[in-house]
Design a protein around this motif. Structure first.
Motif, PDB file in Angstrom:
ATOM      1  N   LEU A 139       2.642  21.893 -17.365  1.00 56.45           N
ATOM      2  CA  LEU A 139       2.756  20.809 -16.270  1.00 56.45           C
ATOM      3  C   LEU A 139       2.130  19.831 -17.206  1.00 56.45           C
ATOM      4  O   LEU A 139       2.517  18.684 -16.669  1.00 56.45           O
ATOM      5  N   SER A 140       1.020  19.651 -17.822  1.00 58.16           N
ATOM      6  CA  SER A 140       1.064  18.748 -18.115  1.00 58.16           C
ATOM      7  C   SER A 140       2.222  17.656 -19.851  1.00 58.16           C
ATOM      8  O   SER A 140       2.032  16.824 -19.261  1.00 58.16           O
ATOM      9  N   ALA A 141       2.119  18.612 -19.654  1.00 60.14           N
ATOM     10  CA  ALA A 141       3.464  18.336 -21.152  1.00 60.14           C
ATOM     11  C   ALA A 141       4.462  17.644 -19.918  1.00 60.14           C
ATOM     12  O   ALA A 141       5.233  15.903 -20.714  1.00 60.14           O
ATOM     13  N   LEU A 142       5.206  18.488 -18.974  1.00 54.79           N
ATOM     14  CA  LEU A 142       6.068  17.622 -17.981  1.00 54.79           C
ATOM     15  C   LEU A 142       5.427  16.302 -17.048  1.00 54.79           C
ATOM     16  O   LEU A 142       5.891  15.730 -16.843  1.00 54.79           O
ATOM     17  N   SER A 143       4.259  16.107 -16.924  1.00 56.17           N
ATOM     18  CA  SER A 143       4.014  15.181 -16.280  1.00 56.17           C
ATOM     19  C   SER A 143       4.354  13.693 -17.065  1.00 56.17           C
ATOM     20  O   SER A 143       4.055  12.840 -16.474  1.00 56.17           O
ATOM     21  N   VAL A 144       4.584  14.179 -18.284  1.00 54.44           N
ATOM     22  CA  VAL A 144       4.644  12.910 -18.875  1.00 54.44           C
ATOM     23  C   VAL A 144       6.274  12.183 -18.904  1.00 54.44           C
ATOM     24  O   VAL A 144       6.354  11.491 -18.848  1.00 54.44           O
ATOM     25  N   VAL A 145       7.230  13.190 -18.672  1.00 55.81           N
ATOM     26  CA  VAL A 145       8.494  12.645 -18.370  1.00 55.81           C
ATOM     27  C   VAL A 145       9.084  11.769 -17.229  1.00 55.81           C
ATOM     28  O   VAL A 145      10.609  12.399 -16.926  1.00 55.81           O
ATOM     29  N   THR A 146       7.715  12.504 -16.524  1.00 58.64           N
ATOM     30  CA  THR A 146       8.506  11.907 -14.941  1.00 58.64           C
ATOM     31  C   THR A 146       7.522  11.244 -14.366  1.00 58.64           C
ATOM     32  O   THR A 146       6.414  11.126 -14.697  1.00 58.64           O
ATOM     33  N   ASP A 147       7.724  10.456 -13.010  1.00 60.55           N
ATOM     34  CA  ASP A 147       6.450   9.808 -12.713  1.00 60.55           C
ATOM     35  C   ASP A 147       5.979  10.073 -11.037  1.00 60.55           C
ATOM     36  O   ASP A 147       4.986   9.476 -10.577  1.00 60.55           O
ATOM     37  N   LYS A 148       6.962  10.706  -9.819  1.00 64.59           N
ATOM     38  CA  LYS A 148       6.499  11.128  -8.512  1.00 64.59           C
ATOM     39  C   LYS A 148       6.388  12.542  -8.620  1.00 64.59           C
ATOM     40  O   LYS A 148       5.652  12.659  -7.164  1.00 64.59           O
ATOM     41  N   ILE A 149       7.115  13.067  -9.044  1.00 63.08           N
ATOM     42  CA  ILE A 149       7.889  14.877  -8.691  1.00 63.08           C
ATOM     43  C   ILE A 149       5.970  15.809  -8.665  1.00 63.08           C
ATOM     44  O   ILE A 149       4.998  15.226 -10.051  1.00 63.08           O
ATOM     45  N   GLY A 150       6.130  16.369  -7.979  1.00 65.22           N
ATOM     46  CA  GLY A 150       4.037  17.017  -8.100  1.00 65.22           C
ATOM     47  C   GLY A 150       4.510  18.099  -9.199  1.00 65.22           C
ATOM     48  O   GLY A 150       5.716  18.222  -9.303  1.00 65.22           O
ATOM     49  N   LEU A 151       3.035  18.526  -9.562  1.00 61.08           N
ATOM     50  CA  LEU A 151       2.985  19.835  -9.996  1.00 61.08           C
ATOM     51  C   LEU A 151       1.746  20.762 -10.058  1.00 61.08           C
ATOM     52  O   LEU A 151       1.126  20.233  -9.600  1.00 61.08           O
ATOM     53  N   ALA A 152       2.658  22.104  -9.252  1.00 59.80           N
ATOM     54  CA  ALA A 152       1.882  22.819  -9.038  1.00 59.80           C
ATOM     55  C   ALA A 152       1.520  23.778  -9.883  1.00 59.80           C
ATOM     56  O   ALA A 152       2.927  24.811 -10.245  1.00 59.80           O
ATOM     57  N   ALA A 153      -0.137  24.286 -10.302  1.00 58.54           N
ATOM     58  CA  ALA A 153      -0.001  25.318 -10.718  1.00 58.54           C
ATOM     59  C   ALA A 153      -0.316  26.529 -10.462  1.00 58.54           C
ATOM     60  O   ALA A 153      -1.629  26.020  -9.327  1.00 58.54           O
TER      61      ALA A 153
END
Lengths: 442, 442
Positions: free
Chosen positions: A85-99
């Motif tokens: 999710l940390s990696a994916l945070s960089v390619v997105t701006d808005k969508i939430g990231l639930a772990a």
């Protein structure tokens, strides 16, 4: 002008899909478990469709099924949630990231820190799916012979939550003054030392990280047991649950909202999002056909075991290509479970093989139809308070995801049932949840 | 044609710098601890300069100094390493990503999994800096009243390493066949169940992740104590150490390489990289001036305490703006330490205040000069086997990093002392380290 109530949608993800046959479906990405490029594509499409969050399911053990089933499973190995999710945070701006993170097999200092870090990295998009880790095989990877008992797990989970949220409140939001002139980097009067000493945990603090952008990352909780419901009522802001039908969903919805009120909380501040497999077709028949095809990729030997459990009878004795026998031997299996199987067989005209593959594939709640029929169903669940939205699982990827984002979501948007765009930048804003006040500072 | 031996360079990072006054230096980014944009810029520049790795230092506690010093410190709070490096992996292609993880306060299953995941995400660029966590305040954040004793920490670390590397070997490299036709996702004969039962750890396995791209992420080790050196000889592939001068470095280099050989390993497969602060100027005087200015940002009250420790005498009694008194009272402090202070004072003509600020800022090995003088020194360390390269710390950011990447690195490249480009894509390839064979499979 009163606004129409809207659905919240999160995507409950395993990289290849949660359905056990999905990796064999035509066009699937069987290597997605360790192929970041595919995951980037998925989350980018989900953000374009304005999903509330990308939700990474998790396990802490491989050996949770017999080897004959295990060798066919794509779900037991994949990226670890925080790193992914940390990696994916960089390619997105808005969508939430639930772990997903376990309160039974991890330390609150680590958990608090990683979620706080993800929240800072992503500009306020992190969510913590609190799990107590039901899989007894996990214990063996963490130094224990036996799994921690259910009640003890929930007791520790409650205390763990108190510690983690307390650590997130270690610093006031304005603690870091960084005054070059005086040389003061932060105001120590705005730092709180937790000094927690409880039955299960002892943690001094403070956390070595500034207060998260969201104050606290969003709290997600998935339990449906009695202690799970109570924990949800006391702590959860999103509930991920698995009712079988609308009636069951309404009961659960009422119960958890009531527990929320009883805990002194605003029932608007907990969103009940049942898990639902969504299969979209241009016609209902096409959608049903996709699902039937998908189920054929579930191996019969492992599938029949699942059906046998549901029937309380050895289903391997039946003719795989005949109907379910009506004269099942008497057992002490759950009658309602057996009746459910019989009803499904009758409703859809399934053979024993098809029934088995259904139970071995994905047996939970499913919406299978056209964008219009699914939108109709979802609108009813929303209106009748069976759900505030859904935890969406895709039958296969990427096509099943594309069907939802490109066909169902536009239909929901046309009806005003789903947002046309994000209204804010944090997950709390998407979900309509308040930013928690810091318990130690104004 | 024999090739000239080349330096390896890693960047040892705290987001604002390791120097305690750096956040007040003109042009610094005091908010970099929680500002990903700055970190992205730093790592992009380091990759353009062909650094071997970006190395994230770490702590597990805030309360490791008196509050008067603490409130001036930018180093006790920042992003957590796994989440940060995973995010940075997406904006880079080649540079290695080294994270610190504790063997004392974490679980081997979690540690193995996160590094394996980072290695998959980054295409083979992960490294694990094994630390036993010396800071006794950390214990209090993990349920303990007292810090774990030094010998016990190293004993557990050695066993922890065996478990983590064993978990990385859970699957043969070709275990995941993903055969759509037969429905077999992986070959269970190519999965190993570790079943580790040792003095300190009990872990069944297997890891729920495919073997890392590098086989194992690169092993980094920082201890210099007797058990630390031994652990390095047995396990480390990169040693991060802190010799004071070339003579000390050569002794350490010889000793650790000898221990490596004694452990049955190839001494080429362990790279000794002393930590060095690098301050670059267009003239030596300019470089020295930058460092003196940087030291002025260290607060005197906290600085004088550091000097007092080094002298074994209360330095706050001296005239801050006078020279170091020659008639220091007799104490039982280390004579060599006191002589070192006196030598520094004499060599650089420092006042008591400047001496204090040096010790309160960054007192370790430093190269301060022009690109040419620093390259000369580095060439000597390399030729005389004091180092295989350096663990570079920047005095201040971003300027101190720019000075190294834009001025020093080109000078090293001109001399053939540093690579002009990466020769491979994995960190092992940058470092000239072999991919470990799987201990359970050919």
């Amino acid at each position: 002008m009163s606004e129409i109530k809207k659905l919240h949608l999160t995507a409950f993800m395993r990289p290849v899909s949660l359905h056990s046959g999905a990796w064999r479906y035509p066009g699937s990405y069987p290597d997605a478990n360790f192929n970041l490029a595919h995951l980037k594509t998925f989350i980018t499409k989900l953000e374009a469709a304005k999903f509330d969050a990308f939700f990474m399911a998790d396990h802490l053990a491989v050996l949770n099924m017999p080897v004959e089933a295990l060798k066919r499973s794509h779900t037991v190995t994949s990226f670890e949630p925080f790193t992914l999710l940390s990696a994916l945070s960089v390619v997105t701006d808005k969508i939430g990231l639930a772990a997903t993170a376990s309160t039974t097999y991890d330390e609150p200092y680590h958990v608090a820190r990683r979620f706080a870090s993800l929240d800072h990295l992503s500009g306020g998009r992190a969510a913590w799916n609190i799990v107590t880790t039901a899989n007894p095989d996990s214990a063996k990877n963490f130094g224990l012979d036996e799994h921690v008992e259910h009640g003890d797990r929930y007791k520790r989970a409650r205390e763990f939550y108190d510690v983690v949220t307390g650590l997130w409140d270690s610093f006031a939001d304005d603690a870091f003054v960084r005054d070059r002139e005086s040389g003061v980097y932060f105001d120590p009067d705005k730092m709180h030392v937790l000094n927690h000493k409880g039955d299960d945990l002892k943690v001094r603090g403070p956390l070595n990280i500034a207060r998260p952008v969201q104050g606290w990352p969003v709290i997600v909780q998935a339990g449906q047991s009695e202690p799970g419901r109570q924990l949800a009522g006391e702590t959860a802001e999103v509930v991920f649950c698995s009712p079988k039908d609308l009636a069951g969903a309404k009961e659960l919805y009422r119960d958890i909202k009531a527990r929320t009120v009883a805990a002194g909380r605003n029932p608007q501040h907990i969103k009940i999002l049942p898990a639902a497999l969504i299969v979209v077709g241009d016609t209902v028949e096409e959608a049903k056909g996709k699902r039937l095809e998908l189920d054929t990729y579930v191996h019969y030997d492992t599938a029949i075991a699942s059906l046998s459990v549901s029937l309380g009878a050895d289903a391997s004795q039946f003719d795989p290509d005949g109907p379910l026998p009506t004269d099942l031997p008497e057992t002490n299996a759950s009658k309602s479970s057996r009746l459910g199987v019989a009803k499904l067989a009758a409703d859809e005209g399934l053979t024993v093989r098809q029934l088995a593959q259904r139970y071995g594939g994905y047996a939970g709640l499913a919406f299978v139809g056209t964008p219009a029929t699914i939108a109709d169903e979802m609108a009813i669940w929303l209106a009748e308070e069976g759900a505030d939205g859904f935890t969406v699982t895709f039958p296969f990827l990427p096509q099943g995801l594309d069907d939802v984002t490109q066909k169902l979501v536009p239909e929901l948007q046309r009806r005003g049932l789903f947002r046309d765009d994000y209204g804010g930048t944090t997950l709390r804003e998407h979900l309509g949840l308040p930013r928690p006040t810091n318990r130690f500072f104004e």
